[in-house]
Motif scaffolding. Sequence first.
Motif, PDB file in Angstrom:
ATOM      1  N   THR A 104      41.871  45.833  41.800  1.00 29.24           N
ATOM      2  CA  THR A 104      43.067  45.717  40.964  1.00 29.24           C
ATOM      3  C   THR A 104      42.969  44.507  40.053  1.00 29.24           C
ATOM      4  N   PHE A 105      42.494  43.406  40.608  1.00 24.05           N
ATOM      5  CA  PHE A 105      42.351  42.183  39.815  1.00 24.05           C
ATOM      6  C   PHE A 105      41.332  42.380  38.696  1.00 24.05           C
ATOM      7  N   LEU A 106      40.241  43.081  38.983  1.00 22.63           N
ATOM      8  CA  LEU A 106      39.237  43.369  37.959  1.00 22.63           C
ATOM      9  C   LEU A 106      39.865  44.152  36.811  1.00 22.63           C
ATOM     10  N   TRP A 107      40.661  45.161  37.137  1.00 22.09           N
ATOM     11  CA  TRP A 107      41.315  45.959  36.104  1.00 22.09           C
ATOM     12  C   TRP A 107      42.286  45.104  35.289  1.00 22.09           C
ATOM     13  N   GLN A 108      43.016  44.235  35.969  1.00 18.18           N
ATOM     14  CA  GLN A 108      43.990  43.378  35.290  1.00 18.18           C
ATOM     15  C   GLN A 108      43.315  42.432  34.298  1.00 18.18           C
ATOM     16  N   ILE A 109      42.228  41.803  34.705  1.00 20.90           N
ATOM     17  CA  ILE A 109      41.591  40.845  33.792  1.00 20.90           C
ATOM     18  C   ILE A 109      40.760  41.541  32.721  1.00 20.90           C
ATOM     19  N   LEU A 110      40.349  42.771  32.971  1.00 18.64           N
ATOM     20  CA  LEU A 110      39.670  43.532  31.925  1.00 18.64           C
ATOM     21  C   LEU A 110      40.640  43.907  30.810  1.00 18.64           C
ATOM     22  N   MET A 111      41.850  44.312  31.201  1.00 12.97           N
ATOM     23  CA  MET A 111      42.827  44.786  30.235  1.00 12.97           C
ATOM     24  C   MET A 111      43.579  43.644  29.538  1.00 12.97           C
ATOM     25  N   ARG A 112      43.854  42.555  30.245  1.00 11.20           N
ATOM     26  CA  ARG A 112      44.662  41.482  29.666  1.00 11.20           C
ATOM     27  C   ARG A 112      44.235  40.109  30.196  1.00 11.20           C
ATOM     28  N   PRO A 113      43.033  39.683  29.857  1.00 13.21           N
ATOM     29  CA  PRO A 113      42.523  38.411  30.373  1.00 13.21           C
ATOM     30  C   PRO A 113      43.375  37.208  29.983  1.00 13.21           C
ATOM     31  N   GLY A 114      43.815  37.163  28.722  1.00 15.26           N
ATOM     32  CA  GLY A 114      44.624  36.043  28.273  1.00 15.26           C
ATOM     33  C   GLY A 114      45.975  35.991  28.955  1.00 15.26           C
ATOM     34  N   GLU A 115      46.582  37.149  29.185  1.00 11.90           N
ATOM     35  CA  GLU A 115      47.895  37.205  29.827  1.00 11.90           C
ATOM     36  C   GLU A 115      47.800  36.829  31.306  1.00 11.90           C
ATOM     37  N   VAL A 116      46.737  37.269  31.965  1.00 12.39           N
ATOM     38  CA  VAL A 116      46.536  36.880  33.361  1.00 12.39           C
ATOM     39  C   VAL A 116      46.358  35.367  33.460  1.00 12.39           C
ATOM     40  N   ALA A 117      45.591  34.786  32.544  1.00  9.01           N
ATOM     41  CA  ALA A 117      45.409  33.339  32.542  1.00  9.01           C
ATOM     42  C   ALA A 117      46.749  32.625  32.368  1.00  9.01           C
ATOM     43  N   ARG A 118      47.612  33.129  31.470  1.00 10.79           N
ATOM     44  CA  ARG A 118      48.926  32.523  31.274  1.00 10.79           C
ATOM     45  C   ARG A 118      49.773  32.597  32.541  1.00 10.79           C
ATOM     46  N   ASP A 119      49.678  33.720  33.251  1.00 11.76           N
ATOM     47  CA  ASP A 119      50.396  33.848  34.520  1.00 11.76           C
ATOM     48  C   ASP A 119      49.916  32.799  35.521  1.00 11.76           C
ATOM     49  N   LEU A 120      48.611  32.609  35.585  1.00 15.42           N
ATOM     50  CA  LEU A 120      48.055  31.625  36.522  1.00 15.42           C
ATOM     51  C   LEU A 120      48.512  30.220  36.153  1.00 15.42           C
ATOM     52  N   PHE A 121      48.552  29.907  34.859  1.00 11.26           N
ATOM     53  CA  PHE A 121      49.014  28.594  34.418  1.00 11.26           C
ATOM     54  C   PHE A 121      50.485  28.381  34.775  1.00 11.26           C
ATOM     55  N   ALA A 122      51.258  29.474  34.709  1.00 10.07           N
ATOM     56  CA  ALA A 122      52.697  29.390  34.973  1.00 10.07           C
ATOM     57  C   ALA A 122      53.023  29.375  36.467  1.00 10.07           C
ATOM     58  N   GLY A 123      51.999  29.451  37.317  1.00  6.63           N
ATOM     59  CA  GLY A 123      52.218  29.404  38.758  1.00  6.63           C
ATOM     60  C   GLY A 123      52.400  30.758  39.405  1.00  6.63           C
ATOM     61  N   LYS A 124      52.211  31.843  38.648  1.00  8.83           N
ATOM     62  CA  LYS A 124      52.362  33.198  39.197  1.00  8.83           C
ATOM     63  C   LYS A 124      51.028  33.643  39.793  1.00  8.83           C
ATOM     64  N   ARG A 125      50.675  33.060  40.920  1.00  7.25           N
ATOM     65  CA  ARG A 125      49.336  33.248  41.478  1.00  7.25           C
ATOM     66  C   ARG A 125      49.317  34.148  42.698  1.00  7.25           C
ATOM     67  N   GLN A 126      50.425  34.261  43.391  1.00  8.46           N
ATOM     68  CA  GLN A 126      50.464  35.051  44.603  1.00  8.46           C
ATOM     69  C   GLN A 126      50.241  36.537  44.337  1.00  8.46           C
ATOM     70  N   ARG A 127      50.573  36.973  43.124  1.00  9.97           N
ATOM     71  CA  ARG A 127      50.446  38.385  42.769  1.00  9.97           C
ATOM     72  C   ARG A 127      48.993  38.803  42.511  1.00  9.97           C
ATOM     73  N   TYR A 128      48.078  37.830  42.385  1.00 12.55           N
ATOM     74  CA  TYR A 128      46.701  38.136  42.023  1.00 12.55           C
ATOM     75  C   TYR A 128      45.726  37.809  43.161  1.00 12.55           C
ATOM     76  N   PHE A 129      44.611  38.527  43.161  1.00 13.05           N
ATOM     77  CA  PHE A 129      43.482  38.192  44.020  1.00 13.05           C
ATOM     78  C   PHE A 129      42.995  36.793  43.627  1.00 13.05           C
ATOM     79  N   ASN A 130      42.478  36.039  44.597  1.00 15.83           N
ATOM     80  CA  ASN A 130      42.034  34.679  44.316  1.00 15.83           C
ATOM     81  C   ASN A 130      40.931  34.667  43.251  1.00 15.83           C
ATOM     82  N   LEU A 131      41.173  33.953  42.158  1.00 14.17           N
ATOM     83  CA  LEU A 131      40.261  33.967  41.005  1.00 14.17           C
ATOM     84  C   LEU A 131      38.878  33.441  41.349  1.00 14.17           C
ATOM     85  N   PHE A 132      38.814  32.324  42.035  1.00 12.34           N
ATOM     86  CA  PHE A 132      37.514  31.692  42.270  1.00 12.34           C
ATOM     87  C   PHE A 132      36.709  32.447  43.330  1.00 12.34           C
TER      88      PHE A 132
END
Length: 250
Positions: free
Chosen positions: A55-83
Amino acid sequence: MNTHGHGNCKNCNSLLGGNYCQNCGQAAHIHRYTMRHVLHEVFHSVTHTDRSALTFLWQILMRPGEVARDLFAGKRQRYFNLFTFFVLCTAIFTLSVGFSHYYEILNTSPMHWGDKNPWKVQQQLAYELMTSHGKMLVFSFLPINSLFTWLFFRRSKLNFAEHLVYNTVVFSPYVLFIAVATLLVLADHHLAGAINSAIQLFLLVYTSIGNRQLFHNNWFLTITKTLIIRFLSLLLIWTGAIMIVMWGYV
């Protein structure tokens, strides 16, 4: 074994009062490891729709910049661990290029070099480095590329660490794309040059989309900056790596 949420947590030893530990969140009922349990956990972590790797792969393929903004804003629990995801992608990349011998094949491809390639020696050395130190070079691209995105997109007010996170988002599917694409060389060694071109095109298109989503420049400026950043990153990393190897030879 605790089955009713009483006693102490196996993880942090806190007193239990329900199905989950109120201190660390671990389940009160912990199974002994069996092969069935291990396979279930692996399958669940990869395929489950809630915060899975796929799911995380699909999310960052479709909207990498938006996912990054979510991570910056602290919305991290909804995503697989990036690192964790980046390390998994790098591991798959290492296994794939080792199995396919892609860079060795690319390095000896006469169709790739041509008769009048002025960078032949440097590129051959670069591919030798990818063969022997591919994982190290992949990791080194992150801080180097982050440095240039930080310099070229200063108006975004993002700090260097946030640029590092963003570049990890972008480079994860890129590394995975290399891993999958290089396996095609097993069908025909003459595909090596075409595969290399496809890999470079994928990165330029994908990073342009990510840069557009995150930094909101117009398309012309975004693509121009993306090309310059790519050139400078490659120039810096290959120059440094080749100089280190040549110094070792001396």
